[in-house]
Design a protein around this motif. Structure first.
Motif, PDB file in Angstrom:
ATOM      1  N   UNK A 101     -12.014   5.654   6.077  1.00  0.00           N
ATOM      2  CA  UNK A 101     -13.168   4.854   5.665  1.00  0.00           C
ATOM      3  C   UNK A 101     -12.960   4.141   4.337  1.00  0.00           C
ATOM      4  N   UNK A 102     -12.122   4.695   3.441  1.00  0.00           N
ATOM      5  CA  UNK A 102     -11.984   4.099   2.112  1.00  0.00           C
ATOM      6  C   UNK A 102     -10.741   4.637   1.433  1.00  0.00           C
ATOM      7  N   UNK A 103     -10.326   3.929   0.387  1.00  0.00           N
ATOM      8  CA  UNK A 103      -9.304   4.417  -0.539  1.00  0.00           C
ATOM      9  C   UNK A 103      -9.911   4.290  -1.926  1.00  0.00           C
ATOM     10  N   UNK A 104     -10.026   5.401  -2.645  1.00  0.00           N
ATOM     11  CA  UNK A 104     -10.613   5.374  -3.978  1.00  0.00           C
ATOM     12  C   UNK A 104      -9.499   5.335  -5.032  1.00  0.00           C
ATOM     13  N   UNK A 105      -8.810   6.442  -5.198  1.00  0.00           N
ATOM     14  CA  UNK A 105      -7.692   6.477  -6.154  1.00  0.00           C
ATOM     15  C   UNK A 105      -6.342   6.234  -5.492  1.00  0.00           C
ATOM     16  N   UNK A 106      -6.244   6.522  -4.221  1.00  0.00           N
ATOM     17  CA  UNK A 106      -5.004   6.311  -3.495  1.00  0.00           C
ATOM     18  C   UNK A 106      -4.110   7.532  -3.410  1.00  0.00           C
ATOM     19  N   UNK A 107      -4.409   8.558  -4.190  1.00  0.00           N
ATOM     20  CA  UNK A 107      -3.525   9.721  -4.232  1.00  0.00           C
ATOM     21  C   UNK A 107      -3.498  10.476  -2.910  1.00  0.00           C
ATOM     22  N   UNK A 108      -4.666  10.713  -2.333  1.00  0.00           N
ATOM     23  CA  UNK A 108      -4.718  11.464  -1.084  1.00  0.00           C
ATOM     24  C   UNK A 108      -4.131  10.659   0.068  1.00  0.00           C
TER      25      UNK A 108
ATOM     26  N   UNK B 129      -1.039  -5.314  -1.481  1.00  0.00           N
ATOM     27  CA  UNK B 129       0.393  -5.032  -1.313  1.00  0.00           C
ATOM     28  C   UNK B 129       0.851  -3.936  -2.267  1.00  0.00           C
ATOM     29  N   UNK B 130       0.365  -3.962  -3.491  1.00  0.00           N
ATOM     30  CA  UNK B 130       0.729  -2.909  -4.448  1.00  0.00           C
ATOM     31  C   UNK B 130       0.165  -1.552  -4.023  1.00  0.00           C
ATOM     32  N   UNK B 131      -1.025  -1.559  -3.446  1.00  0.00           N
ATOM     33  CA  UNK B 131      -1.597  -0.302  -2.946  1.00  0.00           C
ATOM     34  C   UNK B 131      -0.770   0.207  -1.776  1.00  0.00           C
ATOM     35  N   UNK B 132      -0.374  -0.702  -0.888  1.00  0.00           N
ATOM     36  CA  UNK B 132       0.479  -0.303   0.244  1.00  0.00           C
ATOM     37  C   UNK B 132       1.745   0.384  -0.241  1.00  0.00           C
ATOM     38  N   UNK B 133       2.369  -0.199  -1.234  1.00  0.00           N
ATOM     39  CA  UNK B 133       3.581   0.401  -1.780  1.00  0.00           C
ATOM     40  C   UNK B 133       3.298   1.753  -2.419  1.00  0.00           C
ATOM     41  N   UNK B 134       2.168   1.849  -3.123  1.00  0.00           N
ATOM     42  CA  UNK B 134       1.808   3.093  -3.807  1.00  0.00           C
ATOM     43  C   UNK B 134       1.609   4.238  -2.825  1.00  0.00           C
ATOM     44  N   UNK B 135       0.938   3.974  -1.695  1.00  0.00           N
ATOM     45  CA  UNK B 135       0.676   5.052  -0.738  1.00  0.00           C
ATOM     46  C   UNK B 135       1.822   5.249   0.250  1.00  0.00           C
ATOM     47  N   UNK B 136       2.774   4.315   0.286  1.00  0.00           N
ATOM     48  CA  UNK B 136       3.951   4.477   1.143  1.00  0.00           C
ATOM     49  C   UNK B 136       3.733   4.078   2.587  1.00  0.00           C
ATOM     50  N   UNK B 137       2.660   3.348   2.886  1.00  0.00           N
ATOM     51  CA  UNK B 137       2.408   2.906   4.259  1.00  0.00           C
ATOM     52  C   UNK B 137       3.274   1.702   4.599  1.00  0.00           C
TER      53      UNK B 137
END
Length: 475
Positions: A359-366, A415-423
């Motif tokens: 449903x969402x990404x808040x910090x991205x860590x999980x 794109x930076x979030x994608x890289x951060x979470x590894x998707x």
């Protein structure tokens, strides 16, 4: 060190419930059952107040509803009861901050339970303290009962109306006197509140799912700015003097509300299915399977699967017997703690490309840990879809969001979030797509501030905006 796997989620503040029934001697049990169905709205504390028309009795404590009332609900018989489950957004998670509040003043006894966040509470509290008021909690809710106690009006309805004219922000209230049950929704309707009919009484609740649980018939949503009064004369409706544009929190449909609830005429379940279908139309991802991050992404994932024709499968299993938090004293253990809450089904995901819906990404860590978990289990690709736009701004109306700098979308591109979470891919539902999915409520009647930074009330630079949940402990 406490690690909370839900820390990468937005947190709702509270759920409220009230019942009036002359024919039901067990209204406290009815309230208990109602709170149980609202437990998803708050897990820090719970409480119930009961009145027999002469005396009020309250029982409350820290923990889940089943824990607080493990030895029973308040023993007093009565025809009036209100209840509360809490997740704190103003005031620490402490026993002193549990609700309902129960106070005595010149007008008698009054008990109050509050869902929301007052954006000018600090200013009013300072004024009240300067005038001699004494506060026993660090909650913004206590400001309301102090204003009621100091009102010069003769009846409780007018005392409440006069007090709320001074309040800004989000509030849904259930208020109980010795012989009246009162429900109030703020003029912008940030939080939901509804009215139901029992065989011999009435119910007020944060969500319609609570009405179903106690066998009440849904009558209607309480309107923004409306005060409903229930007593031996039945139900009467009054409206607050303030007028403001409607601003129901869009995250009620995305995440907070239970899927079996209806709010302002819109089925939450159908809205989430539509979000998933819209995600499929927008992203056009191809994969072997659609999976969800349980449970918050499941309904949208089913919608994605239906629209795309890609089979849905359970790729992740949630351990439902772990509480909201657990202790992980060593960093290595903390890094593995996601596996205590979620585990990949290797036989399902191994060798498969996956569309993962949340449903969402808040910090991205999980999200990053879950992607890593699935790839460890043998998934060949993870295409992540999020059934909301990027969360770029904090909320001041009853959601415990991070400060802006901790919201990953406030500082990083998609794109930076994608890289951060590894998707391998990442797609957020567009704001336009979200509006289309929630067909039952016009977009102009909802608050999208966490995606746009355009706040329908106070601005985030105001001192009292509620961005700091510990503001009353620091002033």
């Amino acid at each position: 060190m406490i690690f909370d796997i839900t820390s990468d989620k937005l947190h709702e503040e509270c759920g409220v419930f009230g019942v009036f029934s002359r024919q039901d001697p067990a209204v406290a049990i009815t309230t208990y059952n109602g709170l149980f169905s609202l437990q998803h709205r708050g897990q820090e504390s719970a409480g119930i107040t009961v009145s027999d028309g002469k005396v009020m009795d309250v029982k409350k404590g820290m923990g889940l509803v089943s824990h607080v009332f493990r030895d029973g609900v308040p023993s007093q018989q009565g025809h009036l009861s209100i209840g509360h489950v809490r997740y704190s957004t103003t005031g620490s998670s402490l026993p002193v901050n549990t609700q309902p509040l129960l106070v005595s003043y010149a007008g008698g006894q009054i008990s109050l339970a509050h869902n929301g966040n007052l954006t000018n509470a600090l200013k009013i509290r300072k004024q009240l303290e300067a005038a001699g008021s004494v506060f026993q909690t660090t909650m913004d809710s206590e400001v309301i009962v102090n204003l009621i106690a100091r009102s010069g009006q003769s009846c409780v309805e007018e005392q409440i109306k006069e007090s709320l004219a001074k309040i800004e922000g989000a509030y849904c209230l259930v208020i109980m006197t010795k012989d009246k049950l009162i429900g109030v929704r703020d003029p912008q309707g940030f939080r939901p509140l509804c009215l139901g009919k029992l065989l011999n009484g009435y119910v007020i609740a944060s969500e319609s799912c609570a009405l179903d649980t106690v066998g009440a018939e849904f009558i209607r949503d309480i309107e923004p700015g409306e005060m409903v009064v229930i007593d031996d004369n039945g139900v009467t409706s009054h409206f607050l003097t303030k007028k403001a544009p409607k601003a129901l929190c869009v995250f009620e449909y995305i995440y907070f509300a239970r899927s079996d609830s209806r709010m302002d005429g819109q089925s939450v379940y159908q809205a989430r299915l539509a979000m998933g279908r819209q995600l499929a139309r927008e992203s056009k991802f191809k994969a072997d399977l659609v999976i969800s991050v349980p449970d918050s992404g499941t309904t949208a994932a089913l919608g994605y699967s239906s629209e795309s024709g890609i089979p849905f499968a359970e790729g992740l299993i949630k351990n439902r017997y772990i509480g909201r938090t657990f202790i992980q004293p060593e960093q290595k253990k903390r890094e593995k703690s996601v596996k205590m809450k979620l585990n990949a089904i290797r036989s399902v995901v191994k060798g498969k490309s996956l569309i993962m819906v949340d449903d969402s990404i808040v910090r991205g860590t999980t999200s990053g840990k879950i992607v890593h978990l699935l790839k460890e289990a043998g998934a060949t690709a993870i295409h992540m879809c999020v059934s909301s736009p990027p969360i770029t701004d904090p909320c001041f109306y009853g959601i415990d969001t991070s400060v802006r700098k901790e919201l990953i979308a406030s500082t990083k591109s998609v794109e930076e979030i994608r890289q951060f979470i590894g998707a391998d891919s990442l797609h957020y539902l567009s704001a336009e797509g979200l509006c289309q999915a929630i067909k039952g409520v016009p977009s102009k009647d909802m608050c999208y501030a966490c995606f746009t930074g355009r706040y329908p009330g106070c601005t985030p630079n105001d001192e009292d905006c509620g961005g700091n949940k510990y503001v009353f402990e620091q002033h």
